[in-house]
Write a protein that holds these residues in place. Structure first.
Motif, PDB file in Angstrom:
ATOM      1  N   ILE A  66      14.018  -7.825  -2.061  1.00 22.38           N
ATOM      2  CA  ILE A  66      12.642  -7.556  -2.491  1.00 22.38           C
ATOM      3  C   ILE A  66      12.663  -6.248  -3.270  1.00 22.38           C
ATOM      4  N   PRO A  67      12.102  -6.227  -4.479  1.00 20.66           N
ATOM      5  CA  PRO A  67      12.144  -4.993  -5.272  1.00 20.66           C
ATOM      6  C   PRO A  67      11.529  -3.805  -4.518  1.00 20.66           C
ATOM      7  N   ALA A  68      12.266  -2.727  -4.465  1.00 22.31           N
ATOM      8  CA  ALA A  68      11.794  -1.526  -3.772  1.00 22.31           C
ATOM      9  C   ALA A  68      10.486  -1.023  -4.370  1.00 22.31           C
ATOM     10  N   GLU A  69      10.302  -1.196  -5.679  1.00 23.56           N
ATOM     11  CA  GLU A  69       9.075  -0.742  -6.342  1.00 23.56           C
ATOM     12  C   GLU A  69       7.847  -1.404  -5.721  1.00 23.56           C
ATOM     13  N   SER A  70       7.993  -2.669  -5.341  1.00 22.74           N
ATOM     14  CA  SER A  70       6.873  -3.381  -4.714  1.00 22.74           C
ATOM     15  C   SER A  70       6.659  -2.910  -3.276  1.00 22.74           C
ATOM     16  N   LEU A  71       7.734  -2.622  -2.582  1.00 29.77           N
ATOM     17  CA  LEU A  71       7.630  -2.267  -1.171  1.00 29.77           C
ATOM     18  C   LEU A  71       7.096  -0.862  -0.937  1.00 29.77           C
TER      19      LEU A  71
END
Length: 126
Positions: free
Chosen positions: A111-116
């Motif tokens: 899962i993209p860290a930017e989203s998390l």
């Protein structure tokens, strides 16, 4: 026809029409037509990024999307988040993700860290 920057909506529409013609019969990379296609795509993408930005999903939506994509159940998130009740609290927006959870979700599930790392709006009953 020469390639020019896309400054207006009319320029954008012209570039879209030209690019869409290539999708049916994509030219070979490295050929003059292939280079033209690549440059036009780059211009269209830059214009769209500037004028039609797409916001990242919030962390819970990103997790749910990955679960749906991978056919995952909440129990599959236990190694990344912790006990099953903690997983349900995260998915119900009753508890925020910790930095360790974010890192493990990124590493284990891609899962993209930017989203998390975006702030999650916790539910009112939290």
């Amino acid at each position: 026809m020469e390639i020019r920057p896309i400054h207006t909506d009319d320029d954008y529409q012209v570039a879209l029409r030209e690019v869409s013609a290539y999708f049916d019969n994509e030219p070979e990379p490295g050929t003059p037509e292939g280079d033209r296609f690549e440059v036009l795509l780059t211009l269209v993408e830059a214009y769209e990024a500037r004028h039609f930005p797409i916001d990242l999903p919030d962390p819970v939506e990103a997790i749910k999307f990955r679960m749906e994509q991978g056919g995952l159940a909440p129990k599959d998130l236990v190694p990344a988040i912790g006990r099953l009740n903690r997983v349900y609290e995260i998915l119900a927006r009753k508890r925020p993700l910790t930095l360790n959870m974010i890192w493990r979700l990124h590493e284990q599930f891609g899962i993209p860290a930017e989203s998390l790392i975006r702030p999650t709006k916790l539910s009112a009953s939290a």
